[in-house]
Design an enzyme around this catalytic site. Structure first.
Site, mmCIF file in Angstrom:
data_model
loop_
_atom_site.group_PDB
_atom_site.id
_atom_site.type_symbol
_atom_site.label_atom_id
_atom_site.label_comp_id
_atom_site.label_asym_id
_atom_site.label_seq_id
_atom_site.Cartn_x
_atom_site.Cartn_y
_atom_site.Cartn_z
ATOM 1 N N HIS A 19 -73.995 -13.369 -8.943
ATOM 2 C CA HIS A 19 -73.933 -14.002 -10.262
ATOM 3 C C HIS A 19 -72.895 -13.276 -11.101
ATOM 4 C CE1 HIS A 19 -75.246 -15.570 -14.165
ATOM 5 N NE2 HIS A 19 -75.860 -16.503 -13.484
ATOM 6 N N ASP A 67 -80.384 -20.495 -8.075
ATOM 7 C CA ASP A 67 -80.125 -21.650 -7.212
ATOM 8 C C ASP A 67 -80.637 -21.486 -5.795
ATOM 9 O OD1 ASP A 67 -78.696 -23.300 -9.061
ATOM 10 O OD2 ASP A 67 -77.100 -21.825 -8.982
HETATM 11 C C1 LIG Z 1 -71.585 -16.501 -8.564
HETATM 12 C C2 LIG Z 1 -70.300 -15.865 -8.076
HETATM 13 C C3 LIG Z 1 -69.147 -16.857 -8.253
HETATM 14 C C4 LIG Z 1 -70.023 -14.616 -8.911
HETATM 15 O O1 LIG Z 1 -68.801 -14.138 -8.509
HETATM 16 P P1 LIG Z 1 -68.172 -12.807 -9.083
HETATM 17 O O2 LIG Z 1 -68.960 -12.224 -10.173
HETATM 18 O O3 LIG Z 1 -66.766 -13.126 -9.376
HETATM 19 O O4 LIG Z 1 -68.328 -11.855 -7.890
HETATM 20 P P2 LIG Z 1 -67.129 -11.212 -7.200
HETATM 21 O O5 LIG Z 1 -66.231 -12.264 -6.673
HETATM 22 O O6 LIG Z 1 -66.596 -10.177 -8.150
HETATM 23 O O7 LIG Z 1 -67.816 -10.530 -5.980
HETATM 24 C C5 LIG Z 1 -67.752 -9.179 -5.723
HETATM 25 C C6 LIG Z 1 -67.785 -9.023 -4.215
HETATM 26 O O8 LIG Z 1 -68.968 -9.640 -3.703
HETATM 27 C C7 LIG Z 1 -68.621 -10.675 -2.800
HETATM 28 N N1 LIG Z 1 -69.526 -11.782 -3.042
HETATM 29 C C8 LIG Z 1 -69.906 -12.293 -4.251
HETATM 30 N N2 LIG Z 1 -70.808 -13.259 -4.078
HETATM 31 C C9 LIG Z 1 -70.993 -13.366 -2.751
HETATM 32 C C10 LIG Z 1 -71.799 -14.196 -1.974
HETATM 33 N N3 LIG Z 1 -72.597 -15.126 -2.533
HETATM 34 N N4 LIG Z 1 -71.760 -14.065 -0.635
HETATM 35 C C11 LIG Z 1 -70.955 -13.149 -0.086
HETATM 36 N N5 LIG Z 1 -70.168 -12.326 -0.764
HETATM 37 C C12 LIG Z 1 -70.181 -12.435 -2.094
HETATM 38 C C13 LIG Z 1 -67.184 -11.036 -3.098
HETATM 39 O O9 LIG Z 1 -66.553 -11.575 -1.961
HETATM 40 C C14 LIG Z 1 -66.622 -9.706 -3.496
HETATM 41 O O10 LIG Z 1 -66.413 -8.962 -2.340
HETATM 42 P P3 LIG Z 1 -65.162 -7.932 -2.246
HETATM 43 O O11 LIG Z 1 -65.399 -6.915 -3.341
HETATM 44 O O12 LIG Z 1 -65.220 -7.372 -0.874
HETATM 45 O O13 LIG Z 1 -63.937 -8.757 -2.501
HETATM 46 C C15 LIG Z 1 -70.415 -15.445 -6.596
HETATM 47 O O14 LIG Z 1 -71.404 -14.478 -6.466
HETATM 48 C C16 LIG Z 1 -70.681 -16.631 -5.666
HETATM 49 O O15 LIG Z 1 -69.747 -17.313 -5.269
HETATM 50 N N6 LIG Z 1 -71.979 -16.872 -5.317
HETATM 51 C C17 LIG Z 1 -72.315 -17.973 -4.462
HETATM 52 C C18 LIG Z 1 -72.360 -19.267 -5.251
HETATM 53 C C19 LIG Z 1 -73.572 -19.347 -6.155
HETATM 54 O O16 LIG Z 1 -74.689 -19.095 -5.739
HETATM 55 N N7 LIG Z 1 -73.324 -19.721 -7.404
HETATM 56 C C20 LIG Z 1 -74.378 -19.904 -8.374
HETATM 57 C C21 LIG Z 1 -74.288 -18.884 -9.454
HETATM 58 S S1 LIG Z 1 -75.641 -19.079 -10.566
#
Ligand SMILES: CC(C)(COP(=O)(O)OP(=O)(O)OC[C@H]1O[C@@H](n2cnc3c(N)ncnc32)[C@H](O)[C@@H]1OP(=O)(O)O)[C@@H](O)C(=O)NCCC(=O)NCCS
Length: 436
Positions: free
Chosen positions: A317, A375
């Protein structure tokens, strides 16, 4: 609404010299870290800040929702989401968000009566639906019909933003919360070619949502109280979540003085995007792709290796670096619903639970502080209740309307100016059009 001002001072200093120092005020909210007051930055220092996505920027003061992502805390008007989910109804939470306090018995009765009285749509709205293809995306129909409602309620909004009365604001917030379930249900019924069902007096807000979705005119529809309460708690868990994309959109659009129905339609458009409202549908697709628990090791390898951007949907998140408090509540609801439906050995639930357990013990997820979000389980519940995945975001919008209208009202009452972010310009320098 008050924030403690000048609780100390920050100084902006250019690195290559100490000659230019600009003092900036410090602010402190009721909860949370100190805040640098940037309002006079450009005027005093001649520079502006670069913060794409606004992750470091408070765009407003708000007394509605507090989130501590590090600690996994979500409060609405100070009340923990866990307590609201357990003890309150959705209309009570909607009232709380808009009015700051839980309603007393009289306010609650009047509000519920108003929600029922305003749940009907103008009959001409039926004509709107006939203009859509049956296979239109449900969010397209929701967005279009909702914006269309502004032509029926043109004066209840914000055409003269600072002059609308508090009664008009109340009426608009009531109408929006009241009419959304009817619109949402009609979107579904139209897409299936089913007769449109009217709201039924005597049913609660959540019961009416299910009634309008699933009733048929020829058969009496019985409320299942376990499913209705589960659905109500899902609505509560989605009612508001601070300054997320759709809420910021509602505030930004609303500040221009536009009609509130058009303003909430803009929120619906923002929510439609898969990066915002569509993740629970993606969780189901992922579970289908993994298939059975035997598929977990292979899938987890792909996630760990970040193969083709594979992510564990329903995990992680933007704000929470701890368990999303809504996720645990959603897991409990999931167990209750599946038990009620005799599906407690549902292979999809078993797969989800095993996947969650595997991820929570996996170094990749532990080191990145990735936990289940709201979710992860909600799609399983909604699908088990018979709600098709294309409708998940529509009901997310129904729930979030309570938050959107509260934030819209707060924005109007604070007399916020309109939003006008800058860009860090990286285009060509000034140049002349070549002579032809
Ligand atoms: C929600 C979301 C977009 C947040 O992204 P964010 O805060 O930008 O997180 P980051 O992209 O900074 O992630 C940090 C690290 O965790 C990883 N990561 C984040 N969410 C992940 C996930 N769901 N599965 C696998 N890896 C994940 C990223 O690849 C990144 O890895 P790295 O440091 O090796 O590059 C992301 O967690 C995601 O895509 N989740 C899945 C979709 C989802 O459930 N969305 C609903 C949100 S309420």
């Amino acid at each position: 609404m008050a924030a403690q001002q000048d609780a100390g001072q920050w100084v902006l200093r250019r690195v290559e010299g100490t000659a230019q120092e600009v003092p900036l005020g410090s602010m402190k909210g009721q909860l949370g870290p100190d805040v640098v007051d940037m309002r006079t930055l450009y005027r005093r220092a001649g520079v502006f800040s670069y913060d794409p996505g606004f992750a470091n920027t408070a765009s407003c003061m708000s007394a509605i929702t507090y989130i501590d992502g590090e600690a996994g805390i979500l409060l609405h008007r100070g009340y923990p989401i866990e307590q609201l989910c357990q003890k309150a109804s959705f209309p009570e939470v909607a009232w709380l968000l808009s009015h700051g306090e839980l309603p007393d018995a009289r306010q609650k009765a009047r509000f519920e009566h108003g929600l029922m009285a305003e749940a009907h749509l103008h009959e001409q709205i039926r004509n709107f639906f006939n203009g859509f293809r049956r296979d239109s995306h449900p969010m397209a129909m929701l967005c279009g019909t909702l914006a269309g409602l502004s032509s029926f309620y043109g004066n209840q909004g914000a055409d003269q933003r600072h002059r609308i009365t508090s009664e008009e604001r109340e009426m608009s917030t009531l109408r929006l919360v009241a009419k959304m379930p009817t619109l949402a249900a009609w979107v579904y019924r139209y897409s299936r070619g089913l007769p449109l069902i009217y709201p039924r007096p005597g049913l609660s807000y959540a019961e009416n949502c299910l009634h309008m979705l699933f009733s048929m005119p020829e058969a009496a529809w019985e409320v299942n109280p376990v499913l209705a309460r589960a659905f109500e708690r899902i609505l509560i868990l989605h009612a508001d979540h601070g300054q997320n994309v759709s809420t910021s959109t509602v505030r930004t659009v609303g500040a221009t003085g536009v009609n509130p129905f058009a303003c909430v339609a803009a929120g619906v458009a923002a929510l439609w995007g898969p990066a915002h409202g569509g993740a629970n549908e993606a969780v189901l697709d992922m579970l289908d792709e993994i298939g059975t628990v035997d598929g977990i090791p292979d899938f987890m390898n792909r996630v760990r290796n970040q193969e083709d951007g594979t992510r564990l949907m329903g995990f992680g998140h933007r704000v929470y670096r701890n368990l999303d408090p809504r996720a645990g509540l959603m897991r409990n609801i999931c167990h209750e619903v599946l038990a009620e439906l005799g599906m407690d050995h549902d292979p999809r639930l078993e797969l989800a639970m095993k996947l969650e357990e595997t991820a929570l013990n996996d170094e990749y997820f532990i080191s990145r502080r990735l936990y289940p979000n709201v979710d992860f389980y909600s799609g399983i519940i909604l699908r088990a209740m018979g709600i098709p995945s294309s409708m998940f975001t529509v009901f997310f919008a129904v729930a979030r309307t309570a938050g959107w209208v509260a934030q819209w009202k707060e924005m109007l009452e604070s007399r916020a100016g309109i939003s006008r972010p800058r860009a860090l310009y990286v285009g060509p320098d000034r140049r002349d059009v070549p002579a032809s």
